[in-house]
Design a protein around this motif. Structure first.
Motif, PDB file in Angstrom:
ATOM      1  N   LEU A 169       8.976   5.033   8.979  1.00 37.52           N
ATOM      2  CA  LEU A 169       8.969   3.932   9.935  1.00 37.52           C
ATOM      3  C   LEU A 169       9.379   2.625   9.285  1.00 37.52           C
ATOM      4  CD1 LEU A 169       5.764   4.734  12.028  1.00 37.52           C
ATOM      5  CD2 LEU A 169       8.117   4.690  12.858  1.00 37.52           C
ATOM      6  N   ILE A 170       8.922   2.391   8.032  1.00 42.53           N
ATOM      7  CA  ILE A 170       9.277   1.156   7.336  1.00 42.53           C
ATOM      8  C   ILE A 170      10.766   1.116   7.040  1.00 42.53           C
ATOM      9  CG2 ILE A 170       8.975  -0.130   5.180  1.00 42.53           C
ATOM     10  CD1 ILE A 170       6.049   0.803   5.188  1.00 42.53           C
ATOM     11  N   GLU A 171      11.324   2.241   6.625  1.00 40.67           N
ATOM     12  CA  GLU A 171      12.720   2.264   6.215  1.00 40.67           C
ATOM     13  C   GLU A 171      13.682   2.263   7.424  1.00 40.67           C
ATOM     14  OE1 GLU A 171      13.434   5.490   3.621  1.00 40.67           O
ATOM     15  OE2 GLU A 171      12.438   4.544   1.893  1.00 40.67           O
ATOM     16  N   ASN A 172      13.260   2.891   8.519  1.00 41.31           N
ATOM     17  CA  ASN A 172      14.182   3.055   9.644  1.00 41.31           C
ATOM     18  C   ASN A 172      13.947   2.075  10.795  1.00 41.31           C
ATOM     19  OD1 ASN A 172      15.880   5.612   9.040  1.00 41.31           O
ATOM     20  ND2 ASN A 172      13.787   6.198   8.499  1.00 41.31           N
ATOM     21  N   GLY A 173      12.738   1.546  10.886  1.00 39.73           N
ATOM     22  CA  GLY A 173      12.515   0.462  11.826  1.00 39.73           C
ATOM     23  C   GLY A 173      12.220   0.844  13.255  1.00 39.73           C
ATOM     24  N   SER A 174      12.209   2.127  13.622  1.00 38.27           N
ATOM     25  CA  SER A 174      11.854   2.514  14.992  1.00 38.27           C
ATOM     26  C   SER A 174      11.427   3.974  15.006  1.00 38.27           C
ATOM     27  CB  SER A 174      13.040   2.324  15.935  1.00 38.27           C
ATOM     28  OG  SER A 174      14.018   3.307  15.716  1.00 38.27           O
ATOM     29  N   TYR A 175      10.691   4.310  16.049  1.00 41.46           N
ATOM     30  CA  TYR A 175      10.269   5.706  16.202  1.00 41.46           C
ATOM     31  C   TYR A 175      11.483   6.628  16.310  1.00 41.46           C
ATOM     32  CZ  TYR A 175       5.542   3.948  17.173  1.00 41.46           C
ATOM     33  OH  TYR A 175       4.325   3.349  17.094  1.00 41.46           O
ATOM     34  N   ASN A 176      12.487   6.216  17.067  1.00 41.95           N
ATOM     35  CA  ASN A 176      13.674   7.063  17.271  1.00 41.95           C
ATOM     36  C   ASN A 176      14.370   7.370  15.950  1.00 41.95           C
ATOM     37  OD1 ASN A 176      13.521   7.402  20.031  1.00 41.95           O
ATOM     38  ND2 ASN A 176      14.632   5.521  20.486  1.00 41.95           N
ATOM     39  N   LYS A 177      14.619   6.290  15.168  1.00 35.34           N
ATOM     40  CA  LYS A 177      15.346   6.487  13.915  1.00 35.34           C
ATOM     41  C   LYS A 177      14.505   7.241  12.893  1.00 35.34           C
ATOM     42  CE  LYS A 177      18.299   2.451  14.502  1.00 35.34           C
ATOM     43  NZ  LYS A 177      18.673   1.119  14.003  1.00 35.34           N
ATOM     44  N   ALA A 178      13.205   6.928  12.856  1.00 32.64           N
ATOM     45  CA  ALA A 178      12.311   7.647  11.942  1.00 32.64           C
ATOM     46  C   ALA A 178      12.276   9.129  12.290  1.00 32.64           C
ATOM     47  CB  ALA A 178      10.910   7.041  11.999  1.00 32.64           C
ATOM     48  N   ALA A 179      12.189   9.409  13.601  1.00 30.94           N
ATOM     49  CA  ALA A 179      12.162  10.808  14.041  1.00 30.94           C
ATOM     50  C   ALA A 179      13.460  11.521  13.673  1.00 30.94           C
ATOM     51  CB  ALA A 179      11.931  10.870  15.546  1.00 30.94           C
ATOM     52  N   LYS A 180      14.580  10.822  13.824  1.00 35.09           N
ATOM     53  CA  LYS A 180      15.865  11.415  13.494  1.00 35.09           C
ATOM     54  C   LYS A 180      15.976  11.692  11.995  1.00 35.09           C
ATOM     55  CE  LYS A 180      20.807  10.752  14.344  1.00 35.09           C
ATOM     56  NZ  LYS A 180      21.838   9.867  14.903  1.00 35.09           N
ATOM     57  N   ALA A 181      15.464  10.749  11.180  1.00 32.05           N
ATOM     58  CA  ALA A 181      15.517  10.925   9.729  1.00 32.05           C
ATOM     59  C   ALA A 181      14.650  12.088   9.257  1.00 32.05           C
ATOM     60  CB  ALA A 181      15.089   9.627   9.041  1.00 32.05           C
ATOM     61  N   LEU A 182      13.542  12.277   9.973  1.00 33.29           N
ATOM     62  CA  LEU A 182      12.602  13.340   9.570  1.00 33.29           C
ATOM     63  C   LEU A 182      12.894  14.672  10.245  1.00 33.29           C
ATOM     64  CD1 LEU A 182       9.269  11.285   9.664  1.00 33.29           C
ATOM     65  CD2 LEU A 182      10.547  11.977   7.639  1.00 33.29           C
ATOM     66  N   GLY A 183      13.817  14.681  11.208  1.00 31.87           N
ATOM     67  CA  GLY A 183      14.117  15.920  11.926  1.00 31.87           C
ATOM     68  C   GLY A 183      13.058  16.257  12.941  1.00 31.87           C
ATOM     69  N   LEU A 184      12.336  15.231  13.431  1.00 32.51           N
ATOM     70  CA  LEU A 184      11.280  15.445  14.416  1.00 32.51           C
ATOM     71  C   LEU A 184      11.676  14.773  15.733  1.00 32.51           C
ATOM     72  CD1 LEU A 184       8.218  14.608  12.129  1.00 32.51           C
ATOM     73  CD2 LEU A 184       9.106  16.880  12.681  1.00 32.51           C
ATOM     74  N   THR A 185      10.839  14.967  16.750  1.00 34.28           N
ATOM     75  CA  THR A 185      11.062  14.299  18.030  1.00 34.28           C
ATOM     76  C   THR A 185      10.399  12.936  18.019  1.00 34.28           C
ATOM     77  OG1 THR A 185       9.074  15.198  19.063  1.00 34.28           O
ATOM     78  CG2 THR A 185      11.088  16.528  19.214  1.00 34.28           C
ATOM     79  N   HIS A 186      10.872  12.066  18.927  1.00 32.50           N
ATOM     80  CA  HIS A 186      10.274  10.735  19.068  1.00 32.50           C
ATOM     81  C   HIS A 186       8.789  10.836  19.380  1.00 32.50           C
ATOM     82  CE1 HIS A 186       8.938   7.410  21.654  1.00 32.50           C
ATOM     83  NE2 HIS A 186       9.728   6.635  20.913  1.00 32.50           N
ATOM     84  N   ARG A 187       8.437  11.760  20.257  1.00 30.40           N
ATOM     85  CA  ARG A 187       7.040  11.899  20.659  1.00 30.40           C
ATOM     86  C   ARG A 187       6.160  12.320  19.491  1.00 30.40           C
ATOM     87  NH1 ARG A 187       3.816  12.213  24.901  1.00 30.40           N
ATOM     88  NH2 ARG A 187       2.126  13.714  24.965  1.00 30.40           N
ATOM     89  N   THR A 188       6.667  13.240  18.679  1.00 27.82           N
ATOM     90  CA  THR A 188       5.866  13.710  17.527  1.00 27.82           C
ATOM     91  C   THR A 188       5.575  12.559  16.563  1.00 27.82           C
ATOM     92  OG1 THR A 188       6.831  15.912  17.687  1.00 27.82           O
ATOM     93  CG2 THR A 188       5.833  15.311  15.577  1.00 27.82           C
ATOM     94  N   GLU A 240       1.560  13.796   5.137  1.00 29.31           N
ATOM     95  CA  GLU A 240       2.229  13.546   6.410  1.00 29.31           C
ATOM     96  C   GLU A 240       2.146  12.072   6.792  1.00 29.31           C
ATOM     97  OE1 GLU A 240       2.485  16.355  10.217  1.00 29.31           O
ATOM     98  OE2 GLU A 240       0.572  15.285  10.121  1.00 29.31           O
ATOM     99  N   LYS A 241       0.955  11.474   6.569  1.00 25.11           N
ATOM    100  CA  LYS A 241       0.775  10.062   6.878  1.00 25.11           C
ATOM    101  C   LYS A 241       1.697   9.193   6.028  1.00 25.11           C
ATOM    102  CE  LYS A 241      -2.606   6.316   6.706  1.00 25.11           C
ATOM    103  NZ  LYS A 241      -3.994   5.935   6.394  1.00 25.11           N
ATOM    104  N   ILE A 242       1.753   9.509   4.720  1.00 22.70           N
ATOM    105  CA  ILE A 242       2.597   8.713   3.815  1.00 22.70           C
ATOM    106  C   ILE A 242       4.063   8.838   4.215  1.00 22.70           C
ATOM    107  CG2 ILE A 242       3.401   8.532   1.431  1.00 22.70           C
ATOM    108  CD1 ILE A 242       0.571   9.513   0.590  1.00 22.70           C
ATOM    109  N   ILE A 243       4.500  10.039   4.538  1.00 26.19           N
ATOM    110  CA  ILE A 243       5.911  10.268   4.884  1.00 26.19           C
ATOM    111  C   ILE A 243       6.281   9.538   6.168  1.00 26.19           C
ATOM    112  CG2 ILE A 243       7.591  12.015   5.617  1.00 26.19           C
ATOM    113  CD1 ILE A 243       6.083  13.955   3.686  1.00 26.19           C
ATOM    114  N   ILE A 256       0.848  -1.212   0.000  1.00 23.47           N
ATOM    115  CA  ILE A 256       0.000   0.000   0.000  1.00 23.47           C
ATOM    116  C   ILE A 256       0.870   1.243   0.000  1.00 23.47           C
ATOM    117  CG2 ILE A 256      -1.639   1.336   1.373  1.00 23.47           C
ATOM    118  CD1 ILE A 256      -2.801  -1.358   2.321  1.00 23.47           C
ATOM    119  N   CYS A 257       1.880   1.238   0.890  1.00 21.50           N
ATOM    120  CA  CYS A 257       2.761   2.400   0.987  1.00 21.50           C
ATOM    121  C   CYS A 257       3.453   2.659  -0.352  1.00 21.50           C
ATOM    122  CB  CYS A 257       3.775   2.177   2.092  1.00 21.50           C
ATOM    123  SG  CYS A 257       4.858   3.583   2.363  1.00 21.50           S
TER     124      CYS A 257
END
Length: 706
Positions: free
Chosen positions: A670-689, A662-665, A641-642
């Motif tokens: 998350l699929i490419e990085n495998g965790s909230y932390n890494k996804a947040a780091k890749a997107l320049g956002l916080t883990h909580r966001t 935003e949902k697609i991004i 789907i993605c």
């Protein structure tokens, strides 16, 4: 002033009692007349005043013997000698005939005085005549013998004393030993000579019972002293005693060997070690305990110096020294109360620290070099460090490197695995306990924080710690103090804390499993260690290192390219620890030569694991095959789907809303990085966001296996 003359006695009967009394009487008058003192000297019996009748009588000077008379004082010495000298010659006979009555009175008075003296002495005195009959006893004799005086007078010595044993046949006096009624006596027997005539015998009885008891006690003391000396010379400690003037009065052999000096006795401590512990204690009176001292021969010793006091007055100091080489052996036998010393001695083995603190950590990849650079900077500060990474990534090695690169490198490095300690014991392990704190607490025990004083404590797997203990760790971080279990006093510590965990502390804080305030206190400098699958360029270095480390005598020279490729393809869920275990297994089963594909375990050759993520938590899939199949299908559906949506965005000119983009991004990240932390780091956002947006858009995190 002094004047003397030598005279020879010409009187037929020598200087007998009446002559001596007459001379003494005139001497007293002459002394007063000329303001002098007159003395007589006879052979080896010394000098006595001429006026002292009883002392004079004991001289027993005979005809033809020489004497010396003295005149001393500031008066007319010569006239005094001229006047007294004739009385030692024929003039004395005329004088005696005229003054005989007064002289006899004088003798009687002196004899009474002498008799009183005899009665006051503690020794018994017995006089027997030539017939063997006792004619005189002093007042002490009946008391010593336990016999009435009237029973003694008139009887014989044999009937009173029995037959004593002679013990000194060569002596001028005959000396006997006798035991009577539990009392032990020494008996001295001498001839009684009066005016050159034998008048009988005189016996002096001395009760030596108490003296012999004292001698026995002294013998016991002497034996104890010899045993103590043997013990002091046998023990491994060096002992040095100094008097209150700083003079070394005793050293045992061990101390001489420790300081390599055989000539210590008699030296002053001020001269040989004015700034040392012994002189300090001698001056202050305050003991110094457990100080490490380096002597001139480069020997290191643990010294304790104590003041020596007798009735609150310092009479010196004693120094007790142990060689550090012996302390290690002794500490193995100490109980829990000396656990701190035991641990520190074990840590002395690590005297050779690596030139570069992080040399033990193998890796040249960019992620590892970044982590090591951050750890090096963290070591230069005193800030708290938390090391994050999966199990087997080498968190303890990084913690050890930070310690040895810091200003606390001289202090201890204490490791605590929080996951390995039961929840009921972790508080007493970390903070120690007081005697009686609980059943079995028979002595005080020092906790790990006290053992780490002036050093570093490494709290591994801190995510496994219960919240009650977390609050106490927080207090140590904030105030540098704690209380032992069962204790009331506060213990201050100077300790750096390095923590480590493989768990997601942010999720634990959100779920209420980890204190938020402690999280922020720990998370001052986070050091992230990448898993081995994310730094595969380090696998050849690690493989070569472990082969060299583990091959022993086996002639294994390397690993083939095909085998190394399989290592590079494998996901290494256990990270470096798993790699080491695999190589250890291969070496154990491989004979020699090069490690090839045939030597690799099956799970390395056929690795089917891959990971995608869903928000349903980090699942450890251990269920049945149906569950695995369902999760796999769901994961593949999400990926499809993605991918389709992204392709539609590119091909379709239709614009979507910001939330749809935003949902697609977020889903793709998350699929490419495998965790909230890494996804947040890749997107320049916080883990909580990222986690909040994923929940908002219904994006799930799934771990799948195929």
């Amino acid at each position: 002033m002094e004047l003397k003359r030598e005279l020879t006695i010409k009187l037929k009967d020598g200087l007998h009692t009446r002559v001596i009394a007459a001379i003494a009487r005139e001497a007293i008058k002459i002394e007063q007349k000329y303001d002098v003192k007159l003395y007589i000297e006879y052979e080896h019996r010394g000098i006595t005043p001429i006026g002292a009748v009883m002392s004079f009588i004991f001289f027993k000077v005979r005809q033809g013997e020489a004497i010396t008379i003295y005149a001393k004082g500031n008066g007319d010495l010569n006239s005094a000698l001229n006047e007294i000298e004739p009385f030692f010659g024929d003039k004395i006979n005329d004088f005696l005939s005229k003054e005989i009555k007064d002289i006899d009175i004088m003798i009687t008075d002196k004899a009474i005085t002498f008799g009183e003296i005899i009665n006051y002495i503690d020794n018994g005195v017995i006089v027997e005549d030539l017939n063997g009959e006792i004619t005189f006893i002093n007042s002490a004799t009946p008391k010593l013998l336990g016999i009435e005086g009237n029973e003694i007078i008139g009887s014989t010595v044999a009937s009173i004393l029995g037959k004593p044993k002679k013990i000194s046949p060569q002596s001028s006096s005959q000396i006997y030993r006798r035991e009577k009624d539990g009392k032990r006596f020494i008996i001295y027997k001498n001839k009684l000579i009066i005016e050159n005539e034998d008048k009988g015998n005189i016996y002096v009885l001395e009760n030596v019972s108490m003296l012999e008891e004292v001698i026995e006690e002294l013998s016991i003391v002497k034996e104890l002293k010899e045993k103590l000396q043997l013990i002091i010379d046998t023990v491994g400690d060096g002992i040095c005693v100094i008097n209150n003037k700083g003079i070394i009065t005793y050293v045992n052999n061990n101390y001489k060997k420790m300081v390599d000096d055989e000539e210590l006795l008699g030296k002053n401590i001020v001269d040989i070690s004015p700034e040392g512990l012994r002189n300090s204690v001698l001056e202050t009176g305050v003991a110094k305990i457990g100080e490490i001292v380096k002597k001139r021969n480069c020997n290191e010793m643990i010294c304790s110096v104590y003041p020596l006091k007798v009735e609150d007055e310092q009479v010196g100091v004693v120094s007790i020294a142990k060689e550090i080489s012996n302390v290690k052996k002794l500490t193995e036998k100490l109980d829990k109360a000396s656990e701190r010393v035991k641990y520190l001695e074990q840590e002395l083995i690590r005297t050779r620290k690596p030139h570069q603190a992080f040399d033990k950590y193998i890796g040249k990849s960019g992620k590892i070099l970044d982590s090591l650079a951050l750890a090096t900077k963290a070591a230069k500060s005193n800030a708290t460090v938390i090391i994050r990474g999966e199990s087997g990534t080498g968190k303890e090695l990084i913690a050890e490197g930070i310690h040895y690169a810091s200003n606390k490198s001289e202090g201890p490095f204490i490791r605590v695995n929080c996951a390995a300690i039961p929840e009921t014991l972790i508080e007493s392990e970390l903070f120690g306990y007081e005697k009686g704190a609980f059943t079995g607490a028979v002595k005080r025990k020092l906790g790990k924080f006290e053992l780490a004083q002036n050093g570093t404590i490494f709290l591994d797997e801190i995510g496994e710690m219960d919240k009650n203990t977390q609050s106490k760790i927080l207090r140590v971080l904030q105030y540098k103090e704690f209380q032992r279990v069962g204790g009331e006093s506060t213990v201050k510590v100077n300790v750096r804390i390095i923590a480590a965990t493989h768990r997601n502390l942010e999720d634990m804080v959100r779920d209420g499993e980890f204190r938020e305030d402690l999280y922020y206190r720990l998370n001052v400098i986070p050091v992230i260690l990448a898993p081995l699958r994310d730094r595969k360029e380090d696998i050849p270095l690690l493989a070569e290192h472990f082969i060299d480390k583990l091959k022993g005598d086996k002639k294994i020279i390397g690993i083939t390219n095909d085998a190394m490729n399989k290592f590079m393809e494998y996901t290494w869920r256990g990270n470096v620890r798993e790699l080491e275990n695999v190589i250890e297994r291969i070496i154990a089963l491989c004979e020699e030569g090069v490690i090839g594909l045939d030597d690799l375990p099956m799970h390395i050759l056929d690795d089917k694991e891959y990971v995608t993520y869903s928000r349903k938590s980090e699942l450890n899939i251990e269920g049945n095959q149906n569950e695995e199949k369902g999760i796999l299908e769901e994961s593949q559906k999400v990926e499809k789907i993605c991918g389709d949506e992204i392709e539609n965005i590119i091909k379709n000119d239709k614009l979507l809303t910001m939330k749809e983009y935003e949902k697609i991004i977020i889903e793709k990240a998350l699929i490419e990085n495998g965790s909230y932390n890494k996804a947040a780091k890749a997107l320049g956002l916080t883990h909580r966001t990222v986690s909040v947006k994923a929940k908002q858009y219904g994006i799930e995190k799934i771990i799948t296996w195929k």
